[in-house]
Design a protein around this motif. Sequence first.
Motif, PDB file in Angstrom:
ATOM      1  N   THR A  97       0.854  -1.192   0.000  1.00  0.00           N
ATOM      2  CA  THR A  97       0.000   0.000   0.000  1.00  0.00           C
ATOM      3  C   THR A  97       0.884   1.234   0.000  1.00  0.00           C
ATOM      4  N   TRP A  98       0.247   2.368   0.046  1.00  0.00           N
ATOM      5  CA  TRP A  98       0.955   3.650   0.096  1.00  0.00           C
ATOM      6  C   TRP A  98       0.339   4.453   1.226  1.00  0.00           C
ATOM      7  N   ASN A  99       1.111   4.754   2.239  1.00  0.00           N
ATOM      8  CA  ASN A  99       0.622   5.580   3.344  1.00  0.00           C
ATOM      9  C   ASN A  99       0.826   7.052   3.010  1.00  0.00           C
ATOM     10  N   HIS A 100      -0.059   7.889   3.524  1.00  0.00           N
ATOM     11  CA  HIS A 100       0.045   9.318   3.192  1.00  0.00           C
ATOM     12  C   HIS A 100      -0.821  10.137   4.134  1.00  0.00           C
ATOM     13  N   VAL A 101      -0.516  11.431   4.179  1.00  0.00           N
ATOM     14  CA  VAL A 101      -1.387  12.416   4.821  1.00  0.00           C
ATOM     15  C   VAL A 101      -1.647  13.489   3.769  1.00  0.00           C
ATOM     16  N   THR A 102      -2.917  13.633   3.382  1.00  0.00           N
ATOM     17  CA  THR A 102      -3.279  14.512   2.277  1.00  0.00           C
ATOM     18  C   THR A 102      -4.581  15.221   2.599  1.00  0.00           C
ATOM     19  N   ALA A 103      -4.656  16.510   2.240  1.00  0.00           N
ATOM     20  CA  ALA A 103      -5.888  17.272   2.436  1.00  0.00           C
ATOM     21  C   ALA A 103      -6.297  17.942   1.137  1.00  0.00           C
ATOM     22  N   HIS A 104      -7.583  17.846   0.820  1.00  0.00           N
ATOM     23  CA  HIS A 104      -8.193  18.598  -0.267  1.00  0.00           C
ATOM     24  C   HIS A 104      -9.032  19.703   0.378  1.00  0.00           C
ATOM     25  N   LEU A 105      -8.670  20.942   0.111  1.00  0.00           N
ATOM     26  CA  LEU A 105      -9.326  22.098   0.729  1.00  0.00           C
ATOM     27  C   LEU A 105     -10.028  22.911  -0.358  1.00  0.00           C
ATOM     28  N   TYR A 106     -11.300  23.237  -0.136  1.00  0.00           N
ATOM     29  CA  TYR A 106     -12.118  23.888  -1.160  1.00  0.00           C
ATOM     30  C   TYR A 106     -12.614  25.251  -0.677  1.00  0.00           C
ATOM     31  N   GLY A 107     -12.657  26.203  -1.596  1.00  0.00           N
ATOM     32  CA  GLY A 107     -13.211  27.512  -1.305  1.00  0.00           C
ATOM     33  C   GLY A 107     -13.110  28.409  -2.522  1.00  0.00           C
ATOM     34  N   THR A 108     -13.763  29.551  -2.460  1.00  0.00           N
ATOM     35  CA  THR A 108     -13.697  30.541  -3.541  1.00  0.00           C
ATOM     36  C   THR A 108     -12.754  31.658  -3.119  1.00  0.00           C
ATOM     37  N   PRO A 109     -11.682  31.895  -3.880  1.00  0.00           N
ATOM     38  CA  PRO A 109     -10.671  32.874  -3.452  1.00  0.00           C
ATOM     39  C   PRO A 109     -11.199  34.309  -3.462  1.00  0.00           C
ATOM     40  N   GLN A 110     -10.719  35.064  -2.515  1.00  0.00           N
ATOM     41  CA  GLN A 110     -10.905  36.516  -2.498  1.00  0.00           C
ATOM     42  C   GLN A 110      -9.621  37.140  -3.029  1.00  0.00           C
ATOM     43  N   ILE A 111      -9.735  37.964  -4.056  1.00  0.00           N
ATOM     44  CA  ILE A 111      -8.567  38.620  -4.631  1.00  0.00           C
ATOM     45  C   ILE A 111      -8.191  39.810  -3.754  1.00  0.00           C
ATOM     46  N   LEU A 112      -6.924  39.922  -3.408  1.00  0.00           N
ATOM     47  CA  LEU A 112      -6.450  40.963  -2.507  1.00  0.00           C
ATOM     48  C   LEU A 112      -6.082  42.237  -3.271  1.00  0.00           C
ATOM     49  N   SER A 113      -6.146  43.346  -2.567  1.00  0.00           N
ATOM     50  CA  SER A 113      -5.672  44.600  -3.143  1.00  0.00           C
ATOM     51  C   SER A 113      -4.149  44.571  -3.260  1.00  0.00           C
ATOM     52  N   LEU A 155      -4.170  36.342  -2.858  1.00  0.00           N
ATOM     53  CA  LEU A 155      -5.487  35.767  -2.619  1.00  0.00           C
ATOM     54  C   LEU A 155      -5.613  35.288  -1.179  1.00  0.00           C
ATOM     55  N   ARG A 156      -6.833  35.349  -0.706  1.00  0.00           N
ATOM     56  CA  ARG A 156      -7.203  34.773   0.583  1.00  0.00           C
ATOM     57  C   ARG A 156      -8.270  33.732   0.304  1.00  0.00           C
ATOM     58  N   LEU A 157      -8.071  32.537   0.840  1.00  0.00           N
ATOM     59  CA  LEU A 157      -8.991  31.431   0.566  1.00  0.00           C
ATOM     60  C   LEU A 157      -9.564  30.921   1.879  1.00  0.00           C
ATOM     61  N   THR A 158     -10.811  31.269   2.155  1.00  0.00           N
ATOM     62  CA  THR A 158     -11.515  30.728   3.316  1.00  0.00           C
ATOM     63  C   THR A 158     -12.069  29.358   2.930  1.00  0.00           C
ATOM     64  N   ILE A 159     -11.728  28.352   3.710  1.00  0.00           N
ATOM     65  CA  ILE A 159     -12.058  26.978   3.359  1.00  0.00           C
ATOM     66  C   ILE A 159     -13.502  26.663   3.755  1.00  0.00           C
ATOM     67  N   ASP A 160     -14.279  26.269   2.748  1.00  0.00           N
ATOM     68  CA  ASP A 160     -15.687  25.945   2.961  1.00  0.00           C
ATOM     69  C   ASP A 160     -15.908  24.466   3.247  1.00  0.00           C
ATOM     70  N   ARG A 161     -15.069  23.612   2.659  1.00  0.00           N
ATOM     71  CA  ARG A 161     -15.203  22.177   2.903  1.00  0.00           C
ATOM     72  C   ARG A 161     -13.846  21.503   2.778  1.00  0.00           C
ATOM     73  N   VAL A 162     -13.734  20.375   3.455  1.00  0.00           N
ATOM     74  CA  VAL A 162     -12.463  19.660   3.566  1.00  0.00           C
ATOM     75  C   VAL A 162     -12.696  18.189   3.269  1.00  0.00           C
ATOM     76  N   ASP A 163     -11.766  17.594   2.526  1.00  0.00           N
ATOM     77  CA  ASP A 163     -11.758  16.140   2.327  1.00  0.00           C
ATOM     78  C   ASP A 163     -10.316  15.699   2.554  1.00  0.00           C
ATOM     79  N   ALA A 164     -10.022  15.167   3.727  1.00  0.00           N
ATOM     80  CA  ALA A 164      -8.640  14.878   4.099  1.00  0.00           C
ATOM     81  C   ALA A 164      -8.511  13.463   4.638  1.00  0.00           C
TER      82      ALA A 164
END
Length: 208
Positions: A97-113, A155-164
């Motif tokens: 097998t292959w062991n791992h620690v992985t996170a998928h982080l989702y959100g809509t970016p806010q563009i910074l000034s 960009l600032r990315l507030t995470i709305d959902r996580v799949d880790a």
Amino acid sequence: MRHTPHYILDDEVELRRLVRENPWCTIVSATSEHGLVASHYPFLLDEEAEQLTLLSHVGRPDETLHELGDHEVLVIVKGPHGYISPSWYEPGDIIPTWNHVTAHLYGTPQILSDDQNLRVLSRLTDHFEQHVVEPRGLHLDAEYSRRVARGTVGLRLTIDRVDARAKLSQNKPQPVARRIIDELEGDGPYAQSELAREMRRVHDPRDP
């Protein structure tokens, strides 16, 4: 990711640690013009935000390529990972097998000034420069840094959902898990000390 409930990582403290220790991430967008687009950039946690939030930048024209701000993006955080040989298991067990620690982080970016972007770039630089003997920061030449920053978009990315997932041989008996850790800490072809450290956090929290 494959739905494996016994490997799900949903502890926000651990997710924050994963980002802190593995800042080089992949950002993926499903765009209307170019289909799937992926880029790679360093991300930092916004430590002042209560909700899990990431800070970063992209080099122009990646902001238009990704259509940033128009839709949800995926940021992939990849922690330690490595091959687990069945030769480390009990006799008769032949499936690797292959062991791992992985996170998928989702959100809509806010563009910074521009000013916000420059502050993020300064934080990124200072964060990594703190470990060198003679650190250099953007403040040493503020005008030049400001000109260079115009080639990037923050960009600032507030995470709305996580799949880790933290897949660390939780399905194996403790003697086998300890043997895997020993092999990962050894000098064999698949040694991976950082993965061994992650396994110790799960299988023997007293010995991280």
